[in-house]
Write a protein that holds these residues in place. Structure first.
Motif, short mmCIF file in Angstrom:
data_model
loop_
_atom_site.label_atom_id
_atom_site.label_comp_id
_atom_site.label_asym_id
_atom_site.label_seq_id
_atom_site.Cartn_x
_atom_site.Cartn_y
_atom_site.Cartn_z
N ARG A 37 -12.74 -25.44 59.94
CA ARG A 37 -11.83 -24.93 60.98
C ARG A 37 -11.84 -25.84 62.20
NH1 ARG A 37 -13.37 -19.75 62.92
NH2 ARG A 37 -15.41 -20.15 62.09
N PHE A 38 -13.04 -26.33 62.57
CA PHE A 38 -13.15 -27.23 63.71
C PHE A 38 -12.38 -28.53 63.47
CE2 PHE A 38 -15.39 -30.91 65.49
CZ PHE A 38 -15.18 -30.67 66.84
N LEU A 39 -12.63 -29.16 62.34
CA LEU A 39 -11.97 -30.44 62.04
C LEU A 39 -10.46 -30.28 61.89
CD1 LEU A 39 -14.55 -31.99 59.55
CD2 LEU A 39 -14.03 -32.76 61.88
N SER A 40 -10.04 -29.19 61.31
CA SER A 40 -8.61 -28.92 61.16
C SER A 40 -7.95 -28.77 62.53
CB SER A 40 -8.40 -27.66 60.32
OG SER A 40 -7.04 -27.33 60.24
N ALA A 41 -8.56 -27.98 63.40
CA ALA A 41 -8.00 -27.77 64.74
C ALA A 41 -7.96 -29.08 65.53
CB ALA A 41 -8.81 -26.72 65.50
N ALA A 42 -9.04 -29.82 65.51
CA ALA A 42 -9.10 -31.08 66.26
C ALA A 42 -8.09 -32.09 65.70
CB ALA A 42 -10.51 -31.67 66.23
N GLY A 43 -8.03 -32.18 64.38
CA GLY A 43 -7.13 -33.14 63.74
C GLY A 43 -5.66 -32.81 63.89
N ARG A 60 -19.15 -28.75 77.26
CA ARG A 60 -19.34 -29.19 78.64
C ARG A 60 -19.52 -30.70 78.75
NH1 ARG A 60 -22.39 -24.31 79.03
NH2 ARG A 60 -24.32 -25.43 78.64
N SER A 61 -19.92 -31.34 77.66
CA SER A 61 -20.13 -32.80 77.70
C SER A 61 -18.81 -33.57 77.77
CB SER A 61 -20.94 -33.27 76.48
OG SER A 61 -20.14 -33.26 75.32
N LEU A 62 -17.71 -32.88 77.52
CA LEU A 62 -16.38 -33.50 77.59
C LEU A 62 -15.72 -33.12 78.91
CD1 LEU A 62 -15.27 -32.64 73.95
CD2 LEU A 62 -16.17 -34.82 74.77
N ASP A 63 -15.17 -34.09 79.61
CA ASP A 63 -14.54 -33.81 80.92
C ASP A 63 -13.39 -32.82 80.78
OD1 ASP A 63 -16.25 -35.50 82.28
OD2 ASP A 63 -14.95 -37.24 81.99
N ASP A 64 -12.53 -33.04 79.84
CA ASP A 64 -11.40 -32.14 79.57
C ASP A 64 -11.41 -31.89 78.07
OD1 ASP A 64 -9.02 -30.82 79.14
OD2 ASP A 64 -7.83 -32.19 80.37
N CYS A 65 -12.15 -30.88 77.65
CA CYS A 65 -12.42 -30.65 76.23
C CYS A 65 -11.14 -30.62 75.40
CB CYS A 65 -13.21 -29.35 76.04
SG CYS A 65 -13.74 -29.09 74.33
N GLU A 66 -10.16 -29.85 75.82
CA GLU A 66 -8.95 -29.69 75.00
C GLU A 66 -8.23 -31.01 74.74
OE1 GLU A 66 -6.32 -26.51 76.09
OE2 GLU A 66 -8.00 -25.22 76.66
N LYS A 67 -8.23 -31.91 75.70
CA LYS A 67 -7.57 -33.20 75.50
C LYS A 67 -8.48 -34.19 74.79
CE LYS A 67 -4.35 -32.88 79.32
NZ LYS A 67 -3.93 -33.41 80.61
N GLN A 68 -9.74 -34.26 75.21
CA GLN A 68 -10.65 -35.25 74.65
C GLN A 68 -10.98 -35.00 73.19
OE1 GLN A 68 -13.68 -35.39 77.93
NE2 GLN A 68 -13.55 -37.57 77.40
N ILE A 69 -11.10 -33.73 72.79
CA ILE A 69 -11.49 -33.44 71.42
C ILE A 69 -10.43 -33.90 70.42
CG2 ILE A 69 -10.62 -31.07 71.16
CD1 ILE A 69 -14.07 -32.34 70.05
N VAL A 70 -9.17 -33.86 70.81
CA VAL A 70 -8.12 -34.34 69.89
C VAL A 70 -7.99 -35.87 69.93
CG1 VAL A 70 -6.83 -32.18 69.92
CG2 VAL A 70 -6.24 -33.97 71.53
#
Length: 133
Positions: A37-43, A60-70
């Motif tokens: 589910r994680f990889l699908s959402a990010a991808g 929290r390690s990502l400045d803007d999680c929603e943008k950086q994770i993708v």
């Protein structure tokens, strides 16, 4: 010990092994589901959903999680293996390794985009990860 007692002991050991394997298998299924589910959402660009599946420290390690994770470039793939050790797990997916931790509300991704380090002798860390706690 007679033959009958030996058979009873052997059956008890086999039953215990099957129960233990069943529990490990159920945990592996839950870990696999979270990783997929994680990889699908990010991808697929669903950063908000992917961030909800991250461990709090990883998010929290990502400045803007929603943008950086993708932008990391994570992609869904075929799960090649799962190891579960108590509250910790590792999932191998085509081209990626993820590490998860079990929290009271379920499994969360602690690290993703991980690749083995060829020489870890100076760091003591066998993987280098794009997202990490």
């Amino acid at each position: 010990m007679g033959i009958r007692a030996t058979v009873v002991v052997c059956l008890a050991l086999v039953a215990t092994a099957l129960i233990t394997t069943g529990c490990a298998s159920a945990e592996g299924t839950s870990v696999t589901s979270t990783a997929e589910r994680f990889l699908s959402a990010a991808g697929e660009g669903r950063g908000g959903q992917a961030c909800l599946l991250l461990a709090p420290e990883a998010a929290r390690s990502l400045d803007d999680c929603e943008k950086q994770i993708v932008s990391v470039g994570l992609r869904a793939g075929v799960v090649r293996g799962v190891d579960v050790w108590g509250d910790e797990a590792r999932v191998w997916v085509d081209g990626d390794t993820l590490f998860l931790h079990r929290f009271p509300d379920g499994w969360r991704v602690r690290a993703a985009g991980c690749e083995p380090r060829p020489d870890q002798s100076h760091t003591g860390q066998p993987y280098e990860c794009e997202v990490n706690t």
